[in-house]
Structure formats: structure tokens, C-alpha cells
Design an enzyme around this catalytic site. Structure first.
Site, PDB file in Angstrom:
ATOM      1  N   ASP A  10       0.818  -1.229  -0.177  1.00 51.07           N
ATOM      2  CA  ASP A  10       0.185   0.129   0.014  1.00 51.07           C
ATOM      3  C   ASP A  10       0.937   1.356   0.021  1.00 51.07           C
ATOM      4  O   ASP A  10       2.137   1.096   0.312  1.00 51.07           O
ATOM      5  CB  ASP A  10      -0.880   0.099   1.351  1.00 51.07           C
ATOM      6  CG  ASP A  10      -1.767   1.292   1.251  1.00 51.07           C
ATOM      7  OD1 ASP A  10      -2.603   1.566   0.081  1.00 51.07           O
ATOM      8  OD2 ASP A  10      -2.021   1.798   2.346  1.00 51.07           O
ATOM      9  N   SER A  11       0.442   2.363  -0.246  1.00 49.72           N
ATOM     10  CA  SER A  11       0.929   3.666  -0.171  1.00 49.72           C
ATOM     11  C   SER A  11       1.408   3.743   1.269  1.00 49.72           C
ATOM     12  O   SER A  11       2.312   4.880   1.288  1.00 49.72           O
ATOM     13  CB  SER A  11       0.033   4.578  -0.702  1.00 49.72           C
ATOM     14  OG  SER A  11      -1.174   4.927   0.097  1.00 49.72           O
ATOM     15  N   CYS A  73      -4.442  -1.537  -2.040  1.00 54.02           N
ATOM     16  CA  CYS A  73      -4.582   0.024  -2.247  1.00 54.02           C
ATOM     17  C   CYS A  73      -5.330  -0.226  -3.831  1.00 54.02           C
ATOM     18  O   CYS A  73      -5.067  -0.350  -4.766  1.00 54.02           O
ATOM     19  CB  CYS A  73      -3.140   0.544  -2.584  1.00 54.02           C
ATOM     20  SG  CYS A  73      -3.032   2.256  -3.189  1.00 54.02           S
ATOM     21  N   GLU A 158      -2.584   9.057   7.884  1.00 51.08           N
ATOM     22  CA  GLU A 158      -1.334   8.969   8.052  1.00 51.08           C
ATOM     23  C   GLU A 158      -0.720   9.834   8.879  1.00 51.08           C
ATOM     24  O   GLU A 158       0.325   9.658   9.372  1.00 51.08           O
ATOM     25  CB  GLU A 158      -0.940   9.588   6.470  1.00 51.08           C
ATOM     26  CG  GLU A 158      -1.109   8.540   5.177  1.00 51.08           C
ATOM     27  CD  GLU A 158      -0.437   7.161   5.506  1.00 51.08           C
ATOM     28  OE1 GLU A 158       1.131   7.419   5.889  1.00 51.08           O
ATOM     29  OE2 GLU A 158      -0.716   6.346   5.302  1.00 51.08           O
ATOM     30  N   CYS A 192     -11.029   2.776  -0.203  1.00 49.71           N
ATOM     31  CA  CYS A 192      -9.763   3.242   0.003  1.00 49.71           C
ATOM     32  C   CYS A 192      -9.211   2.331   1.247  1.00 49.71           C
ATOM     33  O   CYS A 192     -10.120   2.353   2.364  1.00 49.71           O
ATOM     34  CB  CYS A 192      -9.510   4.645   0.103  1.00 49.71           C
ATOM     35  SG  CYS A 192      -7.787   5.108   0.838  1.00 49.71           S
ATOM     36  N   HIS A 194      -7.382   2.748   3.468  1.00 51.87           N
ATOM     37  CA  HIS A 194      -7.234   3.713   4.639  1.00 51.87           C
ATOM     38  C   HIS A 194      -8.475   4.003   5.280  1.00 51.87           C
ATOM     39  O   HIS A 194      -8.436   4.205   6.703  1.00 51.87           O
ATOM     40  CB  HIS A 194      -6.522   5.293   4.463  1.00 51.87           C
ATOM     41  CG  HIS A 194      -4.975   5.039   4.029  1.00 51.87           C
ATOM     42  ND1 HIS A 194      -4.516   4.524   2.884  1.00 51.87           N
ATOM     43  CD2 HIS A 194      -3.920   5.485   4.641  1.00 51.87           C
ATOM     44  CE1 HIS A 194      -3.213   4.813   2.867  1.00 51.87           C
ATOM     45  NE2 HIS A 194      -2.919   5.242   4.117  1.00 51.87           N
TER      46      HIS A 194
HETATM   47  N1  DGL Z   1      -4.875   3.132   0.336  1.00 51.17           N
HETATM   48  C1  DGL Z   1      -4.784   3.778  -0.649  1.00 51.17           C
HETATM   49  C2  DGL Z   1      -6.123   3.334  -1.393  1.00 51.17           C
HETATM   50  O1  DGL Z   1      -6.740   2.297  -1.159  1.00 51.17           O
HETATM   51  C3  DGL Z   1      -4.317   4.999  -1.086  1.00 51.17           C
HETATM   52  C4  DGL Z   1      -4.384   6.159  -0.525  1.00 51.17           C
HETATM   53  C5  DGL Z   1      -3.508   7.248  -0.963  1.00 51.17           C
HETATM   54  O2  DGL Z   1      -2.331   7.106  -0.858  1.00 51.17           O
HETATM   55  O3  DGL Z   1      -3.833   8.226  -1.242  1.00 51.17           O
HETATM   56  O4  DGL Z   1      -6.487   3.988  -2.412  1.00 51.17           O
END
Ligand code: DGL
Length: 273
Positions: A10-11, A73, A158, A192, A194
Site C-alpha cells: 500500500d502507499s 491499495c 497518515e 480506499c 485507509h
Molecule cells: N490506501 C490507498 C487506497 O486504497 C491509497 C491512499 C493514498 O495514498 O492516497 O486508495
């Protein structure tokens, strides 16, 4: 052939919400988690940059011996997966695979929504790619898909502000925007990885009759099914139950927050991509 762990990318921290469910449902496998925290968020970055960063991470996980990588992600799945599968994998060692999170989610939405009005909350990258609209319409062509980008949510997570008061404003803002666009929505996908970290706040502002879908279990079930259908991959996977963590950021910084999201202490190493 040497056996290897499953790579989960993931990012940043978001993929931990997927990893947690995958490990709970498949504890026997070994995993390597890689968070590109130093370059997160990806959600506002261009197609080319997300593709480049994701490819670097995938190659690093292959180099660490993972035969299979899950892009945990949505942004990377929306912007990089197809290119990697079609252009990069054919030029690499045969048998390496990369899977994403959008297709498995689109596949189950038809069983979750009763009235076919689905809301997507995701990053700008995921929403502007229209990947959910396309994938859901392939499987459930009569569904209405309405999307809203939530650019402030990933930075809140984050920066460890997901439980803070400031998050309330932005949670209500995007949820209300979505429900104003289609008041008939009966299912909202947290598209997402997150966003499950903001789930308690999201659930509070979403009316009770609307389902709020997190992707962890969906992705874990889809992975189990993939391995049942692909014994050649299943046989390449290490089964010593170990999970290692890597971040492109400072390990101490990652450790503090990751332990919070996973409810356990993790030992993380730094990696340069
Ligand atoms: N967690 C990621 C997603 O599912 C990316 C979030 C990001 O880095 O903007 O899209």
C-alpha cells in the site's frame, strides 16, 4: 523452486486493514507488508507517478522472494494494476502474479446492495479512474454508481488524526456530499484501504439503513478462492506464519501507528525503493 511469502503493498498504512483480515483468515502463510509511507498519499498523484511508484514496490517485493503481490491499495489497483499485468509481468520471471482490490469488491457488491444504488468513497485517483463504475457495470449492469473523492481522509489517517475532532468535519462533509448526489444509496463502499481506520466516525454519520462496506474480508475471501483455483501458486507459498514489515519512511514513525491499527506491536525495517 524456492517458496516465498505473499507481498502486500500500500502507499502507507491503509493496506494494514487488508493484511489484518488476510492474516486472520489465512494465518498459515508468510507475508511481507510494504508501505510507501514516505511518498504517501498516492491519491492525488498522476497516473504515471502512481504506476511508477507501484511498479518499484512490486519489483522490490518480487526481489524479496514473493511470488504473489496483493496491491492492497485502490489507487494503485486503479492506476497501475492493468499496466503491470499486461506490460511488465510478461517480461519478468514466469509465474509471478499481482492482484488488486477493485475487482473482488465489485464482484460482491451485487449481493450486498438490495436496490442497486451504490456509493463509492475513494481517493481522487480512484474516483477519476472510474474503475468502480466500469467493474460494477460489467457484473451488475443495472446498478447506479455514485462516487465522491475524499482527499482529506488519507492525510488524516497518515498523520494519526483519524480519531481527532478535526476528522469529524471532513467525515461528514464527504458522506453528505455523496448522499446529496444520490439519496437512494443503500450501500457505501469504503474504496480506499485507509478508510476503515475512520470507520467509527463514518458509521456515526451514515444513516443506519445504509450498509458501509470495508474491503478486508472481501479481499481475503477472494485471495482464498484464488489460491484454491491456482494450486501452482499455492504450492509456491511459504507457510511458516511469519509476517515482516517494511516502510520507505522512518521505522520508528511507522511502528507507533502500525501497532495501533493492527492491535499488536510490529517490528518494521526501512527500505529504499
Ligand atoms: N490506501 C490507498 C487506497 O486504497 C491509497 C491512499 C493514498 O495514498 O492516497 O486508495
Amino acid at each position: 523452486m524456492d517458496k516465498g511469502p505473499i507481498g502486500v503493498f500500500d502507499s502507507g498504512y491503509g493496506g494494514l486493514t487488508i493484511l489484518k483480515d488476510i492474516r486472520r483468515m489465512m494465518p498459515e502463510y508468510s507475508y511481507i507488508y510494504l508501505g510507501d509511507n514516505a511518498r504517501a498519499p498516492y491519491g492525488t498523484r498522476s497516473f504515471d507517478v502512481v504506476y511508477q511508484f507501484t511498479l518499484e514496490a512490486v519489483k522490490a517485493l518480487f526481489d524479496m522472494g514473493c511470488p504473489l503481490v496483493i496491491l492492497a491499495c485502490n489507487t494503485a489497483s486503479a492506476k497501475a494494476l492493468r499496466n503491470i499485468q499486461q506490460t511488465d509481468l510478461p517480461a519478468m520471471e514466469p509465474g509471478l502474479r499481482v492482484l488488486g482490490v477493485i475487482r473482488p469488491t465489485a464482484e460482491v457488491i451485487g449481493d450486498i446492495s438490495r436496490n442497486g444504488h451504490v456509493g463509492i468513497l475513494g481517493t481522487e485517483g480512484t474516483v477519476s479512474s472510474r474503475s468502480y463504475d466500469m467493474e460494477i457495470s460489467k457484473i451488475s449492469p443495472d446498478f447506479t454508481v455514485t462516487s465522491v473523492a475524499c482527499p482529506m481522509w488519507v492525510p488524516l489517517v497518515e498523520n494519526n488524526e483519524a480519531a481527532g475532532e478535526g476528522a469529524d468535519y471532513f467525515v461528514s462533509k464527504y458522506v453528505n456530499e455523496l448522499l446529496d448526489k444520490d439519496p437512494g444509496i443503500d450501500t457505501i463502499v469504503l474504496a480506499c484501504t485507509h478508510y476503515p481506520i475512520l470507520y467509527p466516525k463514518i458509521r456515526k454519520v451514515v444513516p443506519g439503513h445504509i450498509k458501509v462496506v470495508k474491503q478486508g474480508e472481501i479481499v481475503a475471501e477472494s485471495l482464498m478462492d484464488y489460491l484454491r483455483r491456482h494450486p501452482e501458486m499455492q504450492q509456491r507459498l511459504l507457510t511458516d506464519g511469519v509476517c515482516r514489515y517494511f516502510t520507505t519512511e522512518n521505522p520508528e514513525k511507522f511502528n507507533g501507528l502500525a501497532s495501533l491499527f493492527l492491535d499488536e506491536k510490529v517490528d518494521v525495517s526501512h527500505i529504499d525503493l
